[in-house]
Design an enzyme around this catalytic site. Structure first.
Site, PDB file in Angstrom:
ATOM      1  N   HIS A  70      71.652  81.896  55.517  1.00 29.07           N
ATOM      2  CA  HIS A  70      72.543  81.282  56.487  1.00 29.07           C
ATOM      3  C   HIS A  70      73.887  82.020  56.611  1.00 29.07           C
ATOM      4  O   HIS A  70      74.342  82.346  57.707  1.00 29.07           O
ATOM      5  CB  HIS A  70      72.761  79.838  56.046  1.00 29.07           C
ATOM      6  N   GLU A 125      55.133  87.421  62.986  1.00 29.32           N
ATOM      7  CA  GLU A 125      55.841  87.522  61.712  1.00 29.32           C
ATOM      8  C   GLU A 125      54.924  87.288  60.512  1.00 29.32           C
ATOM      9  O   GLU A 125      55.363  87.332  59.371  1.00 29.32           O
ATOM     10  CB  GLU A 125      57.046  86.569  61.677  1.00 29.32           C
TER      11      GLU A 125
HETATM   12  C1  PEP Z   1      62.437  86.602  61.857  1.00 31.23           C
HETATM   13  O1  PEP Z   1      61.690  86.088  61.034  1.00 31.23           O
HETATM   14  O2  PEP Z   1      62.606  87.834  61.961  1.00 31.23           O
HETATM   15  C2  PEP Z   1      63.210  85.791  62.815  1.00 31.23           C
HETATM   16  C3  PEP Z   1      63.845  86.338  63.816  1.00 31.23           C
HETATM   17  O3  PEP Z   1      63.277  84.469  62.625  1.00 31.23           O
HETATM   18  P1  PEP Z   1      64.049  83.738  61.421  1.00 31.23           P
HETATM   19  O4  PEP Z   1      65.027  84.738  60.849  1.00 31.23           O
HETATM   20  O5  PEP Z   1      64.723  82.572  62.063  1.00 31.23           O
HETATM   21  O6  PEP Z   1      62.950  83.366  60.498  1.00 31.23           O
HETATM   22 MG    MG Z   2      61.052  84.074  61.128  1.00 30.98          MG
END
Ligand code: PEP
Ligand code: MG
Length: 587
Positions: free
Chosen positions: A189, A436
């Site tokens: 965060h 992902e």
């Molecule tokens: C990621 O996983 O690259 C992404 C953009 O989503 P988050 O960071 O919110 O998991």
């Molecule tokens: Mg992600």
């Protein structure tokens, strides 16, 4: 000098403001009889001050973001007035002769133990709230105890164990020029917030709060993750010079916001913004984003005491659409779980492997009524966007296989039918998947027929591919996007999407990193979504780089066998192409 993980580039020199002092060195002092009354009064003064802070915060957030986002501060204020809570603290001060900070420390320990034994996720979430309230009290107590200590006047460097969502809102008025945390890493965060504001940050600096106190001079070097406390005069002046260069560079780059985003040989690029809520919109506008490439809706849920209703969601989405730059807005459905739990969605017990467990789309499937509510709100928002000449796209996180993709398409269709039957204005939007999960990456060709667009989430893709937790500093040497296996997968996925004519974007942190950008461009990617603060430097880099050069750099990079070689080579290339960007680079 301490080493952590560089999470947001740049150099900052400022005054430390420690956000967790009371927990690091819990006060062992016992009060004398004559001190008790004064200590009780300190508690009450701090409590009144925090109640006022919370009320002000609630009004401010309500005004800026709306009542649902502000509700959490009302919950915190009620906690502060709860007689069970205040009674315990008073009792320990009066009868056990604890100082206020020791009493607060004990309170937090007691509740944490009690609530975690119940295994009830709702109660566990309340511990996080209590912790938030106690931290605020602790901050106020240090002001009360030490009146000459400047409160939160900038320019300051926040030093914290971790950054909480409410800290972030509170910091809005303060001139924060850097953030250092003991926990967290590239994608936690604090890192995301620091990057969205374009301020340097370092995470994962163990035991830092034992060595820094509020008022110390702290230097953050967000290029290589070095934090220096009270540096000697020579080091200080060298860092001040670097800091001036960094600030100057940022101003200079921001001036190119109206320049077209394109390569040196004229290939147009799409540089989009990642946003977490309406507060990030001014940055997206000011940095010249061409649209919103990723709106992470989970922050709306995380700052809400219960499930936000369809109308509350719609109101927030409309605010995002209204304030967004450009015309395209990609809204991602709830990506919760892993480290981010929402008790009202039934995270009732701790999972052994939360990142590989019940998170994201998997959780949404098990709560169809709630999931449909979000999809309905997005489809209604899409209609609103159309009235402004803008377009909404809906993006589903953590898709693993074709069955899931078919299922989300079915749900979107169902949401549309419901809205139609009820007479609501809505619009069916393009449907995309976050790429992902490695399984989806290797079978991308099976999935492409069922998606309208793809967005690569490199943050998660890298952690799953490398089997290295993205938030664990102990394995950050493995969680490396510029490693051979990651590059192989990215190259293949981008090629597959391009061959199938499917629009593809990358919205992980890699998109905003100069070296990452060069290799991705070399793979033929032309759409990138990133923290707004990175857009100007990527635009600058792009206009010095031809497609041919990027392809040549990629080809060479992919001949190296180790991450270290690839990174070194790419650093040299970036330094050659755009020497002034080295301050924005990371080790
Ligand atoms: C990621 O996983 O690259 C992404 C953009 O989503 P988050 O960071 O919110 O998991
Ligand atoms: Mg992600």
């Amino acid at each position: 000098m301490k080493k952590g993980i560089a999470v947001s580039p740049g150099v900052a020199v400022g005054t430390a403001y420690c956000m967790l002092e009371i927990f690091v060195n819990p006060d062992r002092k016992r009060l004398a009889d004559r001190e008790v009354t004064a200590e009780l009064a300190r508690f009450e003064t701090a409590r009144d001050a925090v109640a006022l802070d919370l009320r002000a915060l609630r009004m401010k957030v309500e005004h800026q973001l709306g009542p649902s986002e502000a509700a959490i501060f009302g919950v915190h204020e009620a906690m502060l007035r709860d007689s069970a809570f205040t009674g315990k603290v008073r009792n320990w001060i009066a009868n056990d002769r604890l100082t206020v900070s020791a009493a607060l420390h004990r309170l937090l320990q007691e509740y944490t133990r009690l609530f975690s034994e119940t295994g009830d996720a709702y109660l566990q979430e309340r511990v996080a709230d209590l912790r938030d309230v106690v931290i605020r009290l602790g901050d106020r107590l240090s002001d009360v105890a030490n009146p000459e200590q400047p409160a939160m006047h900038g320019p300051i460097i926040i030093v914290a164990d971790e950054l909480l969502p409410s800290h972030v809102v509170a910091l809005d008025d303060v001139n924060v020029i850097g953030i250092v945390t003991q926990r967290g890493s590239q994608t936690s965060h604090a890192a995301i917030i620091a990057r969205s504001r374009g301020i340097p940050a370092v995470s994962g600096v163990e035991h830092l709060l034992r060595q820094v106190k509020t008022g110390d001079t702290v230097v953050i070097d967000g290029r290589d993750g070095i934090v220096t406390v009270n540096p000697d005069p020579e080091a200080l002046s060298a860092y001040l010079k670097l800091e001036r260069e960094f600030v100057h560079l940022k101003d200079e780059l921001a001036a190119n916001r109206d320049m077209p985003a394109q390569t040196a040989d004229g290939h147009p690029l799409q540089l989009l913004a990642n946003v977490n809520g309406p507060l990030d919109l001014p940055a997206a506008q000011n940095m010249g984003a061409a649209g919103i490439g990723l709106y992470r809706t989970e922050y709306l849920y995380l700052t809400h005491p219960d499930i936000p209703s369809e109308d509350e969601q719609l109101a927030t989405y409309e605010r995002i659409i209204q304030g967004s730059p450009g015309t395209s807005i990609t809204i991602r459905t709830l990506d919760i779980g892993g480290d981010k739990t929402v008790p009202y969605l039934g995270h009732q017990h701790q999972e052994a492997n939360p990142f590989m467990g019940w998170r994201s789309i998997r959780l949404s499937f098990e709560h169809p009524e709630f999931f449909i509510t979000q999809v309905r709100a997005i489809l209604r928002a899409a209609h609103f966007a159309q009235t402004l000449g803008k377009q909404v796209r809906i993006l589903f996180p953590m898709i693993t296989n074709l069955e899931e993709m078919r299922r989300v398409r079915g749900m979107v269709g169902r949401a549309g039918k419901q809205l139609k039957a009820e007479g609501h204005a809505y619009l069916l939007t393009p449907i995309g998947m976050m790429l992902e999960v490695p399984a989806a990456a290797v079978s991308i060709r099976l999935l492409l027929g069922s998606v309208d667009f793809v967005s690569i989430g490199s943050n998660d893709l890298v952690q799953y591919l490398m089997a290295a937790d993205r938030d664990n500093p102990k394995v950050s040497h493995l969680c490396q996007p510029l490693s051979p296996p990651v590059l192989f997968v990215l190259r293949d996925v981008i090629a597959a999407c391009r061959a199938a004519g499917k629009p593809i974007t990358l919205c992980g942190e890699l998109a905003g990193q100069p070296r990452g950008f060069v290799v991705l461009l070399g793979m033929g990617l032309t759409s990138f979504s990133m923290s707004p603060a990175f857009i100007p430097s990527i635009k600058e880099l792009a206009c010095h780089l031809t497609m041919e050069k990027a392809t040549a750099v990629l080809d060479r990079a992919m001949k190296f066998n180790t991450t270290a070689q690839i990174k070194r080579y790419l650093s040299r290339q970036v330094a050659e192409v755009a020497p002034n960007l080295s301050l924005m680079d990371q080790a």
